[in-house]
Design a protein around this motif. Structure first.
Motif, PDB file in Angstrom:
ATOM      1  N   ASP A  53      -9.842   1.265   2.014  1.00 25.84           N
ATOM      2  CA  ASP A  53     -10.157   1.939   3.279  1.00 25.84           C
ATOM      3  C   ASP A  53      -9.908   3.439   3.179  1.00 25.84           C
ATOM      4  O   ASP A  53      -9.064   3.898   2.392  1.00 25.84           O
ATOM      5  CB  ASP A  53      -9.332   1.366   4.424  1.00 25.84           C
ATOM      6  N   ASP A  54     -10.612   4.194   4.000  1.00 22.63           N
ATOM      7  CA  ASP A  54     -10.442   5.646   4.017  1.00 22.63           C
ATOM      8  C   ASP A  54      -9.100   6.044   4.620  1.00 22.63           C
ATOM      9  O   ASP A  54      -8.506   5.308   5.421  1.00 22.63           O
ATOM     10  CB  ASP A  54     -11.570   6.299   4.823  1.00 22.63           C
ATOM     11  N   PHE A  55      -8.658   7.214   4.229  1.00 19.49           N
ATOM     12  CA  PHE A  55      -7.465   7.841   4.802  1.00 19.49           C
ATOM     13  C   PHE A  55      -7.911   8.601   6.042  1.00 19.49           C
ATOM     14  O   PHE A  55      -8.591   9.616   5.948  1.00 19.49           O
ATOM     15  CB  PHE A  55      -6.834   8.753   3.758  1.00 19.49           C
ATOM     16  N   THR A  70     -10.789  11.470   3.886  1.00 18.68           N
ATOM     17  CA  THR A  70     -11.438  11.136   2.606  1.00 18.68           C
ATOM     18  C   THR A  70     -12.893  10.753   2.802  1.00 18.68           C
ATOM     19  O   THR A  70     -13.430   9.944   2.046  1.00 18.68           O
ATOM     20  CB  THR A  70     -10.685   9.993   1.903  1.00 18.68           C
ATOM     21  N   ASP A  71     -13.543  11.342   3.783  1.00 12.09           N
ATOM     22  CA  ASP A  71     -14.937  11.003   4.084  1.00 12.09           C
ATOM     23  C   ASP A  71     -15.840  11.391   2.904  1.00 12.09           C
ATOM     24  O   ASP A  71     -16.270  12.527   2.783  1.00 12.09           O
ATOM     25  CB  ASP A  71     -15.386  11.733   5.351  1.00 12.09           C
ATOM     26  N   GLY A  72     -16.115  10.418   2.030  1.00 14.39           N
ATOM     27  CA  GLY A  72     -16.975  10.666   0.868  1.00 14.39           C
ATOM     28  C   GLY A  72     -16.221  10.924  -0.412  1.00 14.39           C
ATOM     29  O   GLY A  72     -16.831  11.175  -1.455  1.00 14.39           O
ATOM     30  N   ALA A  73     -14.873  10.885  -0.374  1.00 11.12           N
ATOM     31  CA  ALA A  73     -14.085  11.203  -1.573  1.00 11.12           C
ATOM     32  C   ALA A  73     -13.243  10.025  -2.023  1.00 11.12           C
ATOM     33  O   ALA A  73     -12.707   9.267  -1.204  1.00 11.12           O
ATOM     34  CB  ALA A  73     -13.184  12.410  -1.315  1.00 11.12           C
ATOM     35  N   TYR A 101      -2.006  13.748  -1.966  1.00 13.16           N
ATOM     36  CA  TYR A 101      -0.613  13.304  -1.897  1.00 13.16           C
ATOM     37  C   TYR A 101      -0.372  12.600  -0.555  1.00 13.16           C
ATOM     38  O   TYR A 101       0.240  11.531  -0.515  1.00 13.16           O
ATOM     39  CB  TYR A 101       0.328  14.493  -2.069  1.00 13.16           C
ATOM     40  N   ALA A 102      -0.874  13.208   0.520  1.00 18.06           N
ATOM     41  CA  ALA A 102      -0.756  12.571   1.834  1.00 18.06           C
ATOM     42  C   ALA A 102      -1.532  11.258   1.866  1.00 18.06           C
ATOM     43  O   ALA A 102      -1.083  10.260   2.466  1.00 18.06           O
ATOM     44  CB  ALA A 102      -1.279  13.518   2.912  1.00 18.06           C
ATOM     45  N   ALA A 103      -2.712  11.229   1.205  1.00 18.91           N
ATOM     46  CA  ALA A 103      -3.509  10.005   1.157  1.00 18.91           C
ATOM     47  C   ALA A 103      -2.740   8.885   0.468  1.00 18.91           C
ATOM     48  O   ALA A 103      -2.769   7.724   0.908  1.00 18.91           O
ATOM     49  CB  ALA A 103      -4.834  10.279   0.437  1.00 18.91           C
ATOM     50  N   CYS A 104      -2.016   9.208  -0.621  1.00 12.47           N
ATOM     51  CA  CYS A 104      -1.238   8.191  -1.328  1.00 12.47           C
ATOM     52  C   CYS A 104      -0.049   7.720  -0.502  1.00 12.47           C
ATOM     53  O   CYS A 104       0.345   6.544  -0.567  1.00 12.47           O
ATOM     54  CB  CYS A 104      -0.780   8.732  -2.682  1.00 12.47           C
ATOM     55  N   GLU A 105       0.528   8.639   0.288  1.00 16.99           N
ATOM     56  CA  GLU A 105       1.585   8.205   1.216  1.00 16.99           C
ATOM     57  C   GLU A 105       1.016   7.203   2.213  1.00 16.99           C
ATOM     58  O   GLU A 105       1.681   6.225   2.575  1.00 16.99           O
ATOM     59  CB  GLU A 105       2.156   9.422   1.958  1.00 16.99           C
ATOM     60  N   TYR A 106      -0.197   7.427   2.643  1.00 16.64           N
ATOM     61  CA  TYR A 106      -0.876   6.548   3.609  1.00 16.64           C
ATOM     62  C   TYR A 106      -1.196   5.193   2.967  1.00 16.64           C
ATOM     63  O   TYR A 106      -0.994   4.138   3.590  1.00 16.64           O
ATOM     64  CB  TYR A 106      -2.147   7.254   4.068  1.00 16.64           C
ATOM     65  N   TRP A 107      -1.684   5.208   1.728  1.00 19.74           N
ATOM     66  CA  TRP A 107      -2.131   3.973   1.070  1.00 19.74           C
ATOM     67  C   TRP A 107      -0.991   3.177   0.443  1.00 19.74           C
ATOM     68  O   TRP A 107      -0.918   1.968   0.600  1.00 19.74           O
ATOM     69  CB  TRP A 107      -3.157   4.305  -0.024  1.00 19.74           C
ATOM     70  N   HIS A 153       1.516   8.369   9.612  1.00 14.59           N
ATOM     71  CA  HIS A 153       1.412   9.826   9.787  1.00 14.59           C
ATOM     72  C   HIS A 153       2.061  10.500   8.579  1.00 14.59           C
ATOM     73  O   HIS A 153       3.171  11.033   8.666  1.00 14.59           O
ATOM     74  CB  HIS A 153       2.099  10.261  11.084  1.00 14.59           C
ATOM     75  N   PRO A 154       1.375  10.502   7.447  1.00 14.35           N
ATOM     76  CA  PRO A 154       1.964  11.039   6.214  1.00 14.35           C
ATOM     77  C   PRO A 154       2.227  12.530   6.304  1.00 14.35           C
ATOM     78  O   PRO A 154       1.502  13.274   6.962  1.00 14.35           O
ATOM     79  CB  PRO A 154       0.915  10.720   5.150  1.00 14.35           C
TER      80      PRO A 154
END
Length: 946
Positions: A264-266, A296-299, A508-514, A520-521
């Motif tokens: 899923d997207d961040f 991460t829309d498209g990434a 980095y924030a995306a990895c905190e989320y995933w 709320h990373p």
């Protein structure tokens, strides 16, 4: 890369007419030609009458004998011209009526035919492609793609497996989409239209037999029937996703589908202040609150050393998948933060990215047709079963050069002084003034730059042997280049200290989320911060994206700035040359960007950034509720309906021009604050509607302005485009507004236009022998009394070459001046028209018929063109035999320069081979010396006082 092309036919709906339809269309064409001739005749008459002081309004009075002629000379001529003017106008009206009548007849015929075909389910007729109407001029080149590889099209050869059709009559294309057409006994069916083709009203058709052989490769196991069973799809989205297979790509051979997953997207809610535009009444309200942002829309992410290679950010294409893969070491993140390596894919299955050695993490937004598969494993199995491939289309460059800004980004700087404009323009003017001051400057014009890693043979030869510039044909071209540069600069394409680079989220924030399940990373970047390693000497950056319509100068703090204490630690995570944005920032709303491959122009010129920051006072992002596209069952009819909606409702160029009209209005020069705010609100509303129009082909939703707002906007837009469009869009002076004192209009007077003078350079004479394998080769050339070459007594290679060069006189791609202008160097190769590679191949074949090797042919032509009879026809020589000439130069001349990277600013520059210790560019070296001197003085006085 991306150097292979395939030739295909580009046709229009007129190629599929029956005899009767073609006859009527020819009649319409003839009438239009006659009408246009009459219109031009009227314009000439009006010009003559104007010379006599007669306006168009006077003509009717003259014909009615209601004017006083006593003061007029040449009265008979005036009456004659007036009568002719009146007659021509009547004939124009008559021709227009006949055109309309015949067009209605043609439309009626076409409509009846398609209706009959629909009633009989295609049994009434099937259209034929008229072979007699296809010529070489109908051929265009397309880059190699998944589609061309799937149908096994040969590079640089004509492929008849698919064709492009330009739409003029909708009933014809409706017929073709529903029932196809026949060409050489083969049936062709509608394939797709990319987003770019939809904007240009083009459709792509493919040979039915070819489609049957490659459809599983293209669709990765899906079918229209299966998609419809799952609820259907938005027709234009389906066409766009299908057209991904026709994107210009190279195969990513190392990619392993088993080492990839989709999650899923961040996405988080981001707090900020914005102007909310309600599309129901176009009211504008300043709001502070939370906005959903898909970061991460498209990434997606790829490991730094995925698949055994040193990876860089790259745009990728797989069946039904597209987007940008940004380099990020998520395995290191898991290790450093001691968190679980388990992540759940979009189908609910858990994956251990360490145990499974996952190299690539795609996101849901990248997998366009994910809902039509039951699992990721099903997609992978289809991918492997049908021999599908992963491809890439744009990799982050090793060296990113400075670029140019454009008029859209300049016109929004309404609070600016003349002195500030001159400062911004100074770099461009200096380039023009110093164009011929050094050999290095001239080499740059021809694309000889440390940033051009794909130099042509000519460019490499000029770099090695600058004396080649001492040629009259090159000097003539230099004048043309200079004139082109002047025009570019006057259009607003100014040199700027800034670079285009990919934009990526804070992974980095995306990895905190995933991986740490943080809703709320925190991430590594705060609101208002970015990280861009390209500019270690710049604390503030202006982040810009095209198209730039509203005030969209995102001024952000750069945490890669050399004075920032933690920049090295951040560099461990943000290891590429992209610009990374914060997950707490509304920059994506301000710049209307996503991260599927968008590039930002990141400007680091402190002077420019300060001006932009001043102009952004009280400016916040725009926000509006966009509609979602609905799904329908796919069929020829729904595909046609979707295309029609896109063809008729998606004109976005109009909005850009109208917004420019407002930005360049006198209100922003001398209006009151209230008037400026009113104009700004009109721009906000146009930006809003522009975005609805962009999505109209998918959503079929386009809100209209209320009458009062439409009238307010029309007060600005019912006038000609700005004066500088003469340079920006090649408009005539009658088509543009009279010049006022807006920023971009002022460039016409500020940009210099110096004369070209290369005499002071002291270029050596060209020694043609250095370019030859055998300098002693004999080249026989005889002349007739009239100075022409005697074809009977002259070397046949020379005779044939002169014939061929006059037929196909190719020029070096002077877009290589992009190096000096600062644009992308992707076009630094030769101009390749439709048949370029084929023409070069045929030229070499023709010249080889005399039994000589390529080495001998090259020597003969070099000796003739550079020593016996120097002339302008050298460029075909370089296109055909440039590699041989360059090899000879390498054997005869030792290179005396090399390129190195500045340790302070990161820019690449040339140094002499002897100067191996140079590690700073001139600007940084000068600054370094000043700082050393300052430090020595400080220590001296400190010791003296002690």
């Amino acid at each position: 890369m991306l150097d292979m092309q395939v030739q295909v036919y580009s046709l229009d709906t007129g190629h599929f007419y029956s005899n009767r339809e073609a006859y009527i269309d020819l009649k319409i064409h003839k009438l239009r030609t006659e009408r246009n001739d009459l219109i031009r005749r009227i314009q000439r008459i009006e010009k003559e009458l104007k010379g006599y002081g007669i306006t168009e309004n006077d003509i009717s009075s003259i014909l009615l004998n209601k004017c006083n002629y006593s003061d007029w000379n040449n009265f008979k001529d005036i009456c004659k011209l007036s009568k002719e003017h009146s007659d021509c106008k009547k004939w124009v009206v008559d021709k227009s009526k006949k055109i309309k009548k015949n067009k209605l007849i043609l439309l009626d015929i076409l409509k009846n035919k398609i209706n009959e075909n629909i009633k009989t389910n295609g049994k009434h007729h099937i259209r034929l492609l008229n072979e007699n109407l296809i010529f070489n001029t109908n051929m265009v080149s397309v880059f190699e793609s998944t589609l061309t590889r799937a149908i096994k099209a040969m590079p640089n050869e004509l492929s008849e497996d698919f064709m492009i059709v330009q739409v003029y009559y909708f009933d014809v294309i409706k017929d073709l989409i529903n029932f196809g057409f026949i060409y050489k006994g083969e049936k062709y069916i509608y394939f797709s239209s990319s987003a770019g083709q939809i904007r240009k009203k083009k459709c792509m058709f493919i040979k039915e037999s070819s489609w049957e052989s490659c459809k599983n490769i293209i669709m990765c196991g899906l079918s229209v029937e299966h998609i419809n069973e799952k609820g259907g799809c938005n027709p234009n989205k389906y066409l766009a996703y299908l057209a991904l297979s026709n994107s210009a790509t190279d195969i990513w051979n190392e990619f392993d589908i088993d080492k990839a997953i989709v999650i899923d997207d961040f996405e988080t809610q981001v707090y900020g202040t914005y102007d909310f535009i309600d599309e129901t009444d176009y009211s504008i309200k300043r709001v502070s609150g939370y906005v959903p942002v898909p970061h991460t829309d498209g990434a997606g992410m790829i490991l730094p050393n995925a698949f055994g290679n040193n990876q860089r950010n790259r745009m990728v294409r797989l069946p039904w998948m597209k987007g940008l893969l940004g380099v990020f070491n998520y395995k290191k993140f898991i290790e450093v933060n001691n968190c679980s390596p388990i992540v759940t894919d979009i189908y609910g299955k858990e994956h251990d990215v360490i145990a499974e050695d996952i190299q690539v993490i795609f996101t849901r937004s990248q997998f366009k047709m994910h809902k039509y598969y039951t699992s990721w494993n099903q997609y992978k199995n289809f991918f492997k079963e049908y021999g599908c491939t992963a491809c890439y289309t744009n990799i982050e460059a090793d060296r990113i050069q400075n670029s140019s800004i454009n008029y859209q980004m300049l016109q929004t700087l309404t609070d600016i002084t003349d002195e500030e404009i001159k400062n911004i323009v100074s770099d461009s003017n200096n380039t023009l003034l110093t164009l011929c001051d050094s050999i290095e400057n001239i080499q740059k014009v021809f694309g000889v730059s440390p940033y051009n890693l794909n130099k042509t043979a000519f460019q490499k030869s000029v770099e090695l042997y600058p004396a080649l510039l001492n040629d009259m044909s090159i000097k003539t071209v230099l004048k043309d280049i200079k004139n082109s540069m002047v025009k570019r600069y006057k259009s607003g394409k100014l040199k700027i200290y800034g670079k285009y680079t990919f934009v990526l989220p804070d992974f980095y924030a995306a990895c905190e989320y995933w991986f740490e399940n943080m809703k709320h990373p925190r991430g590594l970047l705060d609101d208002g911060e970015v990280f861009c390693w390209l500019f270690p000497k710049t604390e503030k950056l202006d982040c810009l994206r095209s198209p730039h319509l509203y005030k969209e100068h995102a001024i952000r703090k750069n945490l890669a700035y050399k004075e920032y204490k933690d920049r090295e630690q951040l560099r461990e995570w943000f290891g590429t040359n992209a610009i990374y944005t914060s997950s707490h920032d509304l920059i994506s709303k301000m710049l209307q960007l996503d991260v599927d491959g968008d590039q930002l122009l990141v400007v680091a010129d402190k002077y420019f950034v300060d001006i932009a920051e001043r102009n952004m006072k009280d400016i916040v992002p725009l926000y509006y509720n966009m509609r979602k596209a609905g799904s329908v069952k796919l069929s020829p009819q729904t595909l046609y309906d979707g295309l029609c909606a896109a063809f008729t409702g998606g004109n976005i160029g109009m909005y850009s021009n109208n917004i420019s009209k407002i930005w360049n209005n006198d209100i922003f020069i001398s209006g009151s604050d209230q008037e400026k705010q009113h104009a700004l609100d009109c721009i906000k509303r146009l930006c809003c509607q522009n975005n609805f129009v962009i999505d109209y082909s998918k959503t079929l939703y386009k809100p209209e302005f209320p009458k009062n707002i439409r009238d307010e906007i029309n007060n600005f837009t019912n006038e000609n485009v700005p004066h500088f469009f003469i340079y920006a869009k090649d408009k005539e002076r009658l088509q543009v507004k009279e010049k006022n004192q807006s920023f971009v209009n002022k460039l016409e007077d500020i940009i210099v236009n110096p004369r070209i003078n290369c005499r002071k350079l002291g270029l050596k004479e060209i020694d043609y022998r250095l370019m030859m394998t055998n300098p002693n080769i004999e080249v026989k050339v005889n002349y007739l009394n009239n100075g022409q070459i005697d074809k009977q007594l002259t070397n046949p290679i020379v005779v044939k070459y002169l014939e061929l060069s006059k037929i196909c006189y190719y020029r070096i791609d002077y877009q290589t001046t992009n190096d000096i202008h600062g644009d992308s160097l992707r076009n630094s190769k030769l101009i390749q028209n439709v048949k370029f590679n084929k023409a070069i191949k045929e030229t070499k074949s023709e010249l080889s018929q005399f039994g000589c090797t390529d080495l001998d042919i090259s020597d003969v032509l070099v000796k003739f063109l550079y020593q016996i009879k120097p002339n302008k026809y050298k460029l075909l020589l370089w296109n055909c035999y440039g590699d041989i000439i360059y090899k000879n130069l390498c054997e005869n001349i030792k290179p005396n320069t090399k390129c190195v990277q500045c340790i302070d600013c990161g820019e690449w520059f040339y140094v002499t081979v002897k100067n191996t210790l140079s590690c700073r560019c001139k600007e940084c070296n000068d600054l370094h010396k000043r700082l050393l001197k300052k430090e020595r003085n400080r220590r001296y006085y400190l010791n003296k006082n002690n």
